[in-house]
Motif scaffolding. Structure first.
Motif, PDB file in Angstrom:
ATOM      1  N   PHE A   1       0.822  -1.210   0.000  1.00  0.00           N
ATOM      2  CA  PHE A   1       0.000   0.000   0.000  1.00  0.00           C
ATOM      3  C   PHE A   1       0.858   1.263   0.000  1.00  0.00           C
ATOM      4  O   PHE A   1       0.472   2.281  -0.555  1.00  0.00           O
ATOM      5  CB  PHE A   1      -0.937   0.024   1.201  1.00  0.00           C
ATOM      6  CG  PHE A   1      -2.098  -0.930   1.093  1.00  0.00           C
ATOM      7  CD1 PHE A   1      -2.671  -1.246  -0.122  1.00  0.00           C
ATOM      8  CD2 PHE A   1      -2.624  -1.507   2.230  1.00  0.00           C
ATOM      9  CE1 PHE A   1      -3.734  -2.125  -0.221  1.00  0.00           C
ATOM     10  CE2 PHE A   1      -3.690  -2.384   2.152  1.00  0.00           C
ATOM     11  CZ  PHE A   1      -4.243  -2.694   0.925  1.00  0.00           C
ATOM     12  N   ALA A   2       2.027   1.205   0.643  1.00  0.00           N
ATOM     13  CA  ALA A   2       2.897   2.382   0.732  1.00  0.00           C
ATOM     14  C   ALA A   2       3.888   2.465  -0.424  1.00  0.00           C
ATOM     15  O   ALA A   2       4.747   3.347  -0.436  1.00  0.00           O
ATOM     16  CB  ALA A   2       3.651   2.365   2.060  1.00  0.00           C
ATOM     17  N   ASP A   3       3.796   1.557  -1.378  1.00  0.00           N
ATOM     18  CA  ASP A   3       4.727   1.507  -2.518  1.00  0.00           C
ATOM     19  C   ASP A   3       6.179   1.460  -2.061  1.00  0.00           C
ATOM     20  O   ASP A   3       7.044   2.138  -2.614  1.00  0.00           O
ATOM     21  CB  ASP A   3       4.505   2.699  -3.455  1.00  0.00           C
ATOM     22  CG  ASP A   3       3.207   2.588  -4.220  1.00  0.00           C
ATOM     23  OD1 ASP A   3       2.782   1.449  -4.486  1.00  0.00           O
ATOM     24  OD2 ASP A   3       2.618   3.643  -4.542  1.00  0.00           O
ATOM     25  N   GLN A   4       6.449   0.638  -1.068  1.00  0.00           N
ATOM     26  CA  GLN A   4       7.802   0.483  -0.533  1.00  0.00           C
ATOM     27  C   GLN A   4       8.532  -0.708  -1.154  1.00  0.00           C
ATOM     28  O   GLN A   4       9.616  -1.051  -0.728  1.00  0.00           O
ATOM     29  CB  GLN A   4       7.747   0.292   0.986  1.00  0.00           C
ATOM     30  CG  GLN A   4       7.214   1.460   1.747  1.00  0.00           C
ATOM     31  CD  GLN A   4       8.197   2.605   1.779  1.00  0.00           C
ATOM     32  OE1 GLN A   4       9.413   2.392   1.810  1.00  0.00           O
ATOM     33  NE2 GLN A   4       7.690   3.818   1.762  1.00  0.00           N
ATOM     34  N   GLY A   5       7.921  -1.339  -2.119  1.00  0.00           N
ATOM     35  CA  GLY A   5       8.537  -2.517  -2.727  1.00  0.00           C
ATOM     36  C   GLY A   5       8.185  -3.765  -1.936  1.00  0.00           C
ATOM     37  O   GLY A   5       7.159  -3.830  -1.272  1.00  0.00           O
ATOM     38  N   ARG A   6       9.062  -4.727  -1.982  1.00  0.00           N
ATOM     39  CA  ARG A   6       8.829  -5.975  -1.270  1.00  0.00           C
ATOM     40  C   ARG A   6       9.491  -5.914   0.095  1.00  0.00           C
ATOM     41  O   ARG A   6      10.564  -5.345   0.252  1.00  0.00           O
ATOM     42  CB  ARG A   6       9.407  -7.140  -2.058  1.00  0.00           C
ATOM     43  CG  ARG A   6       8.775  -7.258  -3.444  1.00  0.00           C
ATOM     44  CD  ARG A   6       9.313  -8.419  -4.154  1.00  0.00           C
ATOM     45  NE  ARG A   6       8.543  -9.572  -3.641  1.00  0.00           N
ATOM     46  CZ  ARG A   6       8.645 -10.774  -4.136  1.00  0.00           C
ATOM     47  NH1 ARG A   6       9.480 -11.007  -5.111  1.00  0.00           N
ATOM     48  NH2 ARG A   6       7.923 -11.749  -3.661  1.00  0.00           N
ATOM     49  N   PRO A   7       8.864  -6.534   1.092  1.00  0.00           N
ATOM     50  CA  PRO A   7       9.506  -6.582   2.411  1.00  0.00           C
ATOM     51  C   PRO A   7      10.705  -7.528   2.385  1.00  0.00           C
ATOM     52  O   PRO A   7      10.942  -8.239   1.408  1.00  0.00           O
ATOM     53  CB  PRO A   7       8.399  -7.103   3.329  1.00  0.00           C
ATOM     54  CG  PRO A   7       7.400  -7.740   2.461  1.00  0.00           C
ATOM     55  CD  PRO A   7       7.539  -7.120   1.106  1.00  0.00           C
TER      56      PRO A   7
ATOM     57  N   ARG B   1      -6.165   2.123   2.389  1.00  0.00           N
ATOM     58  CA  ARG B   1      -6.061   2.803   1.088  1.00  0.00           C
ATOM     59  C   ARG B   1      -6.499   4.264   1.178  1.00  0.00           C
ATOM     60  O   ARG B   1      -6.069   5.092   0.394  1.00  0.00           O
ATOM     61  CB  ARG B   1      -6.884   2.080   0.039  1.00  0.00           C
ATOM     62  CG  ARG B   1      -6.286   0.771  -0.387  1.00  0.00           C
ATOM     63  CD  ARG B   1      -7.118   0.166  -1.513  1.00  0.00           C
ATOM     64  NE  ARG B   1      -6.691  -1.175  -1.805  1.00  0.00           N
ATOM     65  CZ  ARG B   1      -5.757  -1.468  -2.720  1.00  0.00           C
ATOM     66  NH1 ARG B   1      -5.197  -0.521  -3.403  1.00  0.00           N
ATOM     67  NH2 ARG B   1      -5.421  -2.718  -2.920  1.00  0.00           N
ATOM     68  N   SER B   2      -7.367   4.578   2.155  1.00  0.00           N
ATOM     69  CA  SER B   2      -7.857   5.947   2.279  1.00  0.00           C
ATOM     70  C   SER B   2      -6.860   6.872   2.977  1.00  0.00           C
ATOM     71  O   SER B   2      -7.019   8.088   2.920  1.00  0.00           O
ATOM     72  CB  SER B   2      -9.179   5.966   3.051  1.00  0.00           C
ATOM     73  OG  SER B   2      -8.961   5.693   4.419  1.00  0.00           O
ATOM     74  N   LEU B   3      -5.856   6.327   3.635  1.00  0.00           N
ATOM     75  CA  LEU B   3      -4.874   7.171   4.331  1.00  0.00           C
ATOM     76  C   LEU B   3      -4.016   7.905   3.307  1.00  0.00           C
ATOM     77  O   LEU B   3      -3.497   7.301   2.372  1.00  0.00           O
ATOM     78  CB  LEU B   3      -3.989   6.319   5.246  1.00  0.00           C
ATOM     79  CG  LEU B   3      -4.682   5.638   6.414  1.00  0.00           C
ATOM     80  CD1 LEU B   3      -3.691   4.761   7.173  1.00  0.00           C
ATOM     81  CD2 LEU B   3      -5.293   6.660   7.343  1.00  0.00           C
ATOM     82  N   ASP B   4      -3.870   9.217   3.505  1.00  0.00           N
ATOM     83  CA  ASP B   4      -3.082   9.998   2.550  1.00  0.00           C
ATOM     84  C   ASP B   4      -1.602   9.682   2.681  1.00  0.00           C
ATOM     85  O   ASP B   4      -0.993   9.254   1.714  1.00  0.00           O
ATOM     86  CB  ASP B   4      -3.365  11.480   2.725  1.00  0.00           C
ATOM     87  CG  ASP B   4      -2.736  12.324   1.642  1.00  0.00           C
ATOM     88  OD1 ASP B   4      -2.427  11.759   0.569  1.00  0.00           O
ATOM     89  OD2 ASP B   4      -2.552  13.518   1.865  1.00  0.00           O
ATOM     90  N   PRO B   5      -0.994   9.867   3.848  1.00  0.00           N
ATOM     91  CA  PRO B   5       0.346   9.288   3.955  1.00  0.00           C
ATOM     92  C   PRO B   5       0.185   7.846   4.464  1.00  0.00           C
ATOM     93  O   PRO B   5      -0.279   7.619   5.582  1.00  0.00           O
ATOM     94  CB  PRO B   5       1.055  10.170   4.989  1.00  0.00           C
ATOM     95  CG  PRO B   5      -0.035  10.753   5.807  1.00  0.00           C
ATOM     96  CD  PRO B   5      -1.252  10.786   4.946  1.00  0.00           C
ATOM     97  N   PRO B   6       0.498   6.870   3.639  1.00  0.00           N
ATOM     98  CA  PRO B   6       0.303   5.484   4.064  1.00  0.00           C
ATOM     99  C   PRO B   6       1.140   5.164   5.300  1.00  0.00           C
ATOM    100  O   PRO B   6       2.270   5.617   5.431  1.00  0.00           O
ATOM    101  CB  PRO B   6       0.757   4.652   2.880  1.00  0.00           C
ATOM    102  CG  PRO B   6       1.109   5.583   1.800  1.00  0.00           C
ATOM    103  CD  PRO B   6       1.066   6.970   2.328  1.00  0.00           C
TER     104      PRO B   6
END
Length: 133
Positions: free
Chosen positions: A19-25, A92-97
């Motif tokens: 959701f935060a577009d941080q890639g894969r953990p 998904r609704s959070l602006d800063p994930p």
């Protein structure tokens, strides 16, 4: 319960990264997810074996009716799916994930997954010829 907690904790961790577009953990997340799956598998097999042994030794044991067990499974599954969908919509609704895992949500998931698994074990022993013999 520990296996379920590991599974849901790591799934939440992976979904928050997505959701935060941080890639894969990290690979440790997937290793702990796999460890949770192994713990859950061993625990369910132990419960099946133990309950089947008890039912064989005490054939007059009264059991809950199948319609009640299936009702518990269906209701718990519906509540679990609804909760997961609501939580995903909120994330998904959070602006800063956020990357913080909600411990209360994990407890909710574990509780309702356990409410699904326990009646499944009881039904499996009741309807499976291999466990009754």
């Amino acid at each position: 319960m520990l296996g379920l907690a590991l599974i849901f904790w790591q799934l939440e961790h992976a979904s928050l990264y997505a959701f935060a577009d941080q890639g894969r953990p990290s690979p440790a997340v997937y290793a702990l997810l796999f460890a949770g799956l192994i713990l859950l598998n061993v625990a369910v097999f132990y419960a099946l074996t133990r309950w089947a042994r008890f039912v064989r030794e005490h054939p007059g044991t009264s059991q809950l009716p199948p319609w009640l067990l299936i009702g518990i499974i269906v209701a718990s599954g519906a509540i679990l799916v609804t909760g997961i969908a609501t939580h995903a919509g909120y994330l998904r609704s959070l602006d800063p994930p956020t990357l913080e895992i909600s411990q209360g949500f994990i407890a909710f998931e574990v509780s309702f997954a356990a409410l699904i698994l326990v009646p499944l074990v009881l039904l499996a022993v009741r309807w499976s010829g291999g466990y009754r013999r």
